[in-house]
Design a protein around this motif. Structure first.
Motif, PDB file in Angstrom:
ATOM      1  N   GLY A 119      -0.409  -9.817  -1.923  1.00  0.00           N
ATOM      2  CA  GLY A 119       0.543  -8.916  -2.578  1.00  0.00           C
ATOM      3  C   GLY A 119      -0.113  -7.848  -3.422  1.00  0.00           C
ATOM      4  N   ALA A 120      -1.435  -7.667  -3.267  1.00  0.00           N
ATOM      5  CA  ALA A 120      -2.184  -6.762  -4.130  1.00  0.00           C
ATOM      6  C   ALA A 120      -2.489  -5.412  -3.491  1.00  0.00           C
ATOM      7  N   GLY A 121      -1.885  -5.133  -2.336  1.00  0.00           N
ATOM      8  CA  GLY A 121      -2.177  -3.839  -1.743  1.00  0.00           C
ATOM      9  C   GLY A 121      -1.540  -3.615  -0.393  1.00  0.00           C
ATOM     10  N   ILE A 122      -1.939  -2.511   0.204  1.00  0.00           N
ATOM     11  CA  ILE A 122      -1.418  -2.019   1.477  1.00  0.00           C
ATOM     12  C   ILE A 122      -2.602  -1.684   2.374  1.00  0.00           C
ATOM     13  N   VAL A 123      -2.468  -1.941   3.664  1.00  0.00           N
ATOM     14  CA  VAL A 123      -3.477  -1.537   4.639  1.00  0.00           C
ATOM     15  C   VAL A 123      -2.940  -0.345   5.425  1.00  0.00           C
ATOM     16  N   LEU A 124      -3.798   0.648   5.595  1.00  0.00           N
ATOM     17  CA  LEU A 124      -3.480   1.813   6.424  1.00  0.00           C
ATOM     18  C   LEU A 124      -4.583   2.009   7.451  1.00  0.00           C
ATOM     19  N   ARG A 125      -4.242   2.603   8.573  1.00  0.00           N
ATOM     20  CA  ARG A 125      -5.251   2.970   9.566  1.00  0.00           C
ATOM     21  C   ARG A 125      -6.145   4.056   8.979  1.00  0.00           C
ATOM     22  N   LYS A 126      -7.387   4.106   9.422  1.00  0.00           N
ATOM     23  CA  LYS A 126      -8.297   5.133   8.901  1.00  0.00           C
ATOM     24  C   LYS A 126      -7.843   6.526   9.295  1.00  0.00           C
ATOM     25  N   LYS A 127      -7.005   6.641  10.307  1.00  0.00           N
ATOM     26  CA  LYS A 127      -6.503   7.947  10.735  1.00  0.00           C
ATOM     27  C   LYS A 127      -5.130   8.252  10.142  1.00  0.00           C
ATOM     28  N   ALA A 128      -4.717   7.502   9.126  1.00  0.00           N
ATOM     29  CA  ALA A 128      -3.416   7.745   8.485  1.00  0.00           C
ATOM     30  C   ALA A 128      -3.371   9.170   7.947  1.00  0.00           C
ATOM     31  N   SER A 129      -2.216   9.780   8.080  1.00  0.00           N
ATOM     32  CA  SER A 129      -2.038  11.154   7.603  1.00  0.00           C
ATOM     33  C   SER A 129      -2.034  11.199   6.076  1.00  0.00           C
ATOM     34  N   ALA A 130      -2.223  12.398   5.562  1.00  0.00           N
ATOM     35  CA  ALA A 130      -2.156  12.583   4.108  1.00  0.00           C
ATOM     36  C   ALA A 130      -0.789  12.166   3.585  1.00  0.00           C
ATOM     37  N   ALA A 131       0.261  12.471   4.322  1.00  0.00           N
ATOM     38  CA  ALA A 131       1.616  12.091   3.888  1.00  0.00           C
ATOM     39  C   ALA A 131       1.757  10.580   3.824  1.00  0.00           C
ATOM     40  N   ARG A 132       1.210   9.876   4.794  1.00  0.00           N
ATOM     41  CA  ARG A 132       1.290   8.406   4.805  1.00  0.00           C
ATOM     42  C   ARG A 132       0.477   7.812   3.653  1.00  0.00           C
ATOM     43  N   ILE A 133      -0.685   8.383   3.389  1.00  0.00           N
ATOM     44  CA  ILE A 133      -1.505   7.908   2.279  1.00  0.00           C
ATOM     45  C   ILE A 133      -0.790   8.158   0.957  1.00  0.00           C
ATOM     46  N   ALA A 134      -0.211   9.333   0.796  1.00  0.00           N
ATOM     47  CA  ALA A 134       0.515   9.649  -0.433  1.00  0.00           C
ATOM     48  C   ALA A 134       1.691   8.705  -0.634  1.00  0.00           C
ATOM     49  N   SER A 135       2.393   8.401   0.436  1.00  0.00           N
ATOM     50  CA  SER A 135       3.524   7.477   0.351  1.00  0.00           C
ATOM     51  C   SER A 135       3.058   6.084  -0.073  1.00  0.00           C
ATOM     52  N   ALA A 136       1.983   5.600   0.536  1.00  0.00           N
ATOM     53  CA  ALA A 136       1.454   4.275   0.188  1.00  0.00           C
ATOM     54  C   ALA A 136       0.957   4.248  -1.253  1.00  0.00           C
ATOM     55  N   LEU A 137       0.283   5.306  -1.676  1.00  0.00           N
ATOM     56  CA  LEU A 137      -0.216   5.352  -3.047  1.00  0.00           C
ATOM     57  C   LEU A 137       0.938   5.397  -4.044  1.00  0.00           C
ATOM     58  N   SER A 138       1.984   6.130  -3.725  1.00  0.00           N
ATOM     59  CA  SER A 138       3.175   6.151  -4.582  1.00  0.00           C
ATOM     60  C   SER A 138       3.773   4.757  -4.710  1.00  0.00           C
ATOM     61  N   ARG A 139       3.827   4.017  -3.601  1.00  0.00           N
ATOM     62  CA  ARG A 139       4.337   2.633  -3.647  1.00  0.00           C
ATOM     63  C   ARG A 139       3.476   1.764  -4.550  1.00  0.00           C
ATOM     64  N   ILE A 140       2.163   1.865  -4.368  1.00  0.00           N
ATOM     65  CA  ILE A 140       1.235   1.064  -5.170  1.00  0.00           C
ATOM     66  C   ILE A 140       1.430   1.344  -6.657  1.00  0.00           C
ATOM     67  N   LEU A 141       1.636   2.623  -6.988  1.00  0.00           N
ATOM     68  CA  LEU A 141       1.752   3.014  -8.393  1.00  0.00           C
ATOM     69  C   LEU A 141       3.141   2.727  -8.966  1.00  0.00           C
ATOM     70  N   ASP A 142       4.180   2.800  -8.129  1.00  0.00           N
ATOM     71  CA  ASP A 142       5.559   2.683  -8.621  1.00  0.00           C
ATOM     72  C   ASP A 142       6.130   1.273  -8.579  1.00  0.00           C
ATOM     73  N   GLU A 143       5.654   0.452  -7.655  1.00  0.00           N
ATOM     74  CA  GLU A 143       6.192  -0.901  -7.517  1.00  0.00           C
ATOM     75  C   GLU A 143       5.297  -1.872  -8.278  1.00  0.00           C
ATOM     76  N   PRO A 144       5.787  -2.437  -9.365  1.00  0.00           N
ATOM     77  CA  PRO A 144       4.930  -3.244 -10.251  1.00  0.00           C
ATOM     78  C   PRO A 144       4.377  -4.520  -9.612  1.00  0.00           C
ATOM     79  N   GLY A 145       4.945  -4.978  -8.529  1.00  0.00           N
ATOM     80  CA  GLY A 145       4.460  -6.203  -7.902  1.00  0.00           C
ATOM     81  C   GLY A 145       3.013  -6.117  -7.438  1.00  0.00           C
ATOM     82  N   TYR A 146       2.600  -4.950  -6.973  1.00  0.00           N
ATOM     83  CA  TYR A 146       1.210  -4.796  -6.523  1.00  0.00           C
ATOM     84  C   TYR A 146       0.236  -4.982  -7.687  1.00  0.00           C
ATOM     85  N   SER A 147       0.522  -4.310  -8.788  1.00  0.00           N
ATOM     86  CA  SER A 147      -0.361  -4.441  -9.964  1.00  0.00           C
ATOM     87  C   SER A 147      -0.323  -5.846 -10.528  1.00  0.00           C
ATOM     88  N   ALA A 148       0.866  -6.461 -10.551  1.00  0.00           N
ATOM     89  CA  ALA A 148       0.979  -7.822 -11.077  1.00  0.00           C
ATOM     90  C   ALA A 148       0.153  -8.793 -10.237  1.00  0.00           C
TER      91      ALA A 148
END
Length: 166
Positions: A119-148
């Protein structure tokens, strides 16, 4: 970790120091993702990425090398390739991760799956688009479960007293 969160939050992006195909493009996609977010990105290139070929947004710093121990205390998340050193250092600091494995036949995908299962993160393909990376990073930062989850792992690592046990 600082008692007062830094504004904007700092994220470390560090891919392998060993060259892998598409690694340069992966870093560019990470930089492009950072440009769309209210973060400070510290990115390391190592010898595998040519920094002169990267477009660096104003909210990012590009370094060939920065000791992770020097920057992780100020970070809120890490983007890495699933290498053991960066992954465990991030988790030891209680930081959630985006894991972007650079090679499917090494242990990097397994490390990424373990981070996701915890529950500590997300996996993305190395060819993930900038939009997909931004979306995943927003989730990591906004959803407290990852940090917890990452903090719980960091607490377990800290309480293990490995030096004494060894």
């Amino acid at each position: 970790r600082p008692l007062t969160p830094r504004t904007p939050p700092t994220v470390l992006a560090s891919l392998s120091t060993t060259y892998f195909p598409a690694q340069q493009q992966t870093m560019q996609n990470i930089l492009d993702a950072a440009a769309t977010l209210p973060i400070r990105l510290i990115a390391t290139t190592g010898p595998a990425i040519d920094p002169s070929r990267l477009r660096v947004p104003v909210n990012a710093e590009l370094h060939e090398y920065v000791p992770h121990a020097d920057v992780l205390p100020d970070c809120v998340a890490v983007i890495g390739h699933g290498g053991h050193s960066t992954t465990f250092q991030a988790l030891a600091h209680g930081l959630p991760l985006i894991v972007m494995p650079m090679h499917p036949l090494l242990d990097q995908p397994m490390v990424g799956r373990s981070v996701v299962r915890a529950g500590a993160g997300i996996v993305l393909r190395k060819k993930a688009s900038a939009a997909r990376i931004a979306s995943a990073l927003s989730r990591i930062l906004d959803e407290p479960g990852y940090s917890a989850s990452a903090r719980a792992i960091g607490d377990r690592l800290a309480s293990g007293d490995g030096t004494t046990r060894a």
